[in-house]
Motif scaffolding. Sequence first.
Motif, short mmCIF file in Angstrom:
data_model
loop_
_atom_site.label_atom_id
_atom_site.label_comp_id
_atom_site.label_asym_id
_atom_site.label_seq_id
_atom_site.Cartn_x
_atom_site.Cartn_y
_atom_site.Cartn_z
N GLY A 57 75.70 57.18 3.32
CA GLY A 57 76.50 57.97 2.40
C GLY A 57 75.65 58.85 1.51
N ASP A 94 83.60 50.51 3.55
CA ASP A 94 84.48 51.65 3.29
C ASP A 94 85.74 51.58 4.14
OD1 ASP A 94 82.75 52.67 1.48
OD2 ASP A 94 81.98 54.30 2.74
N THR A 99 86.32 52.71 8.19
CA THR A 99 85.05 52.84 8.91
C THR A 99 84.79 51.63 9.81
OG1 THR A 99 83.81 51.87 7.08
CG2 THR A 99 83.97 54.26 7.13
N TYR A 131 82.70 44.27 -2.13
CA TYR A 131 82.40 45.67 -1.77
C TYR A 131 81.07 46.11 -2.38
CZ TYR A 131 82.99 50.75 -1.45
OH TYR A 131 82.81 52.08 -1.18
N GLY A 144 85.24 57.24 2.78
CA GLY A 144 85.56 55.95 2.18
C GLY A 144 86.36 56.06 0.90
N GLY A 169 79.82 61.10 3.27
CA GLY A 169 79.67 59.64 3.22
C GLY A 169 79.29 59.06 4.56
#
Length: 514
Positions: free
Chosen positions: A153, A183, A186, A266, A382, A410
């Motif tokens: 990213g 993300d 993805t 995350y 994302g 990203g």
Amino acid sequence: ITVFVPCDAAALSMGADDVATAIASEAKKRKANVRIVRNGSRGMLYLEPLVEVETPKGRVAYGPVAAKDVVSLFDAGFLEGKSHKLGHGLTEEIPYFKNQERLTFARCGITDPFSLEDYRKYGGYDGLAKALAMKPIDIINEVTTSGLRGRGGAGFPTGIKWKTVHDLASNQKYVACNADEGDSGTFADRMLMEGDPFCLIEGMTIAAVAGGATKGYIYVRSEYPHSVHNLRKAIEIAREANWLGDNIQGSGYSFDLFVRMGAGAYICGEETSMLESIEGKRGLVRYKPPIPAIEGLFGKPTIINNVMSFAAVPIILAKGGEFYKNYGVGRSRGTLAFQLAGNIKRGGLVEKAFGVTTRQLIEDWGGGTHSGRPARAVQVGGPLGAYLPESKFDVPMDYEEFVKIDAMVGHGGLVVFDDTVDMAQQARFAMEFCAIESCGKCTPCRIGSTRGVEVIDKIIADIDREKNVALLEDLCVTMTDGSLCALGGLTPLPVRSALHEFPDDFHKPAPNKF
Ligand code: SF4
């Protein structure tokens, strides 16, 4: 006769195991000599499970195949590649696949992920074999020539990062792979780890040789059990064949690799937080400086890249930096694995050189929305990426061009929305996501995101509208400028893009309260 049934998680979730079992038992019944290979995915997820049959003309594709279709496939003569209502002809002639530029994913879906013989047959370990005979600085120069930038990213030049580690004297250096692909929309890292795990292992080994590291870690998110399994198995195979371990292939270089599983935060996809987690601590973001290249894992110099960056390295070494650099536009060189998700007819992975547009990806590959309604917005990069309106679908995928429109490429994920989307709710979702996932270390992100949700709710409910819009803009500036990491720092991108590009959506009452 060889039949391929993917073992990729996307195919498994659509019943690939049942399909493989049904093919094996039907073949036995009919006394057909069938060898089933569990390959990775070709990336056409809308066709999974995609069953392929090896024929003298090439592989013929059928999909999406359910276990109940197997008898009719045999009846139609699919073992000879004959036509069937689920047939698509030669896999490599399917336009979705044919019109890609597959460099990183050149082998994915073609080989058996655990066959070193297959891997070697399709060019695997050519890059490392070359690297083992080179000086580390020459490896770094080759990567620098290629123009490769971090695919996670941030887009930082990979060669510079490696050189920083190379230039430091230390009794221990590390390589760490960020495979915490958190993300939304993805799946490129997952597809590669499951379908071509040796490629990542090879890329990391080249990085280790270049930087002088002897140990490496792959940090995989807990939601990817198949990736963890496939990587661990492939690492064992590579060790046995001396592509990992002491004195690799008699070169004098040693490197070993370990897989660590995250626990679902995350923020552990942020590089310093990931290092904390690998060290067995809570995933909290570290202050920078020092940068991880200088003081990274266990305080030692560490090369950190994500899966796609490492996986691009073998072909750069095998074919040369110039070869790779010939793909792409501007300062965005090479290819990116774009991932089509959300409201899209043909979801999947499209590896293409930088410069392709959002519209081409959505229309030419994706076939438009799944609902058949007009595409109104797409979130690229994302949950921290901007929501692009249809008027910006023609901006080429290029790091710099996207920055110019307050967006980011990203990790290459595209989540598509049709014209029924409520963009005020999407803005609220972006703030709420930040509030839930914030590590809590700094105030603009920890408190700002929670206040942000409340302010958006007030705007939607038309309470002191002008004052609250100004407050939200001010809050976005504070979060951008004052947050320690990208989670708090980039959340304003989707929020402001929704507010500026889709202002009419901010007048409806919010259904839920945070
Ligand atoms: Fe943690 Fe958010 Fe600050 Fe990042 S921006 S360090 S996630 S509180």
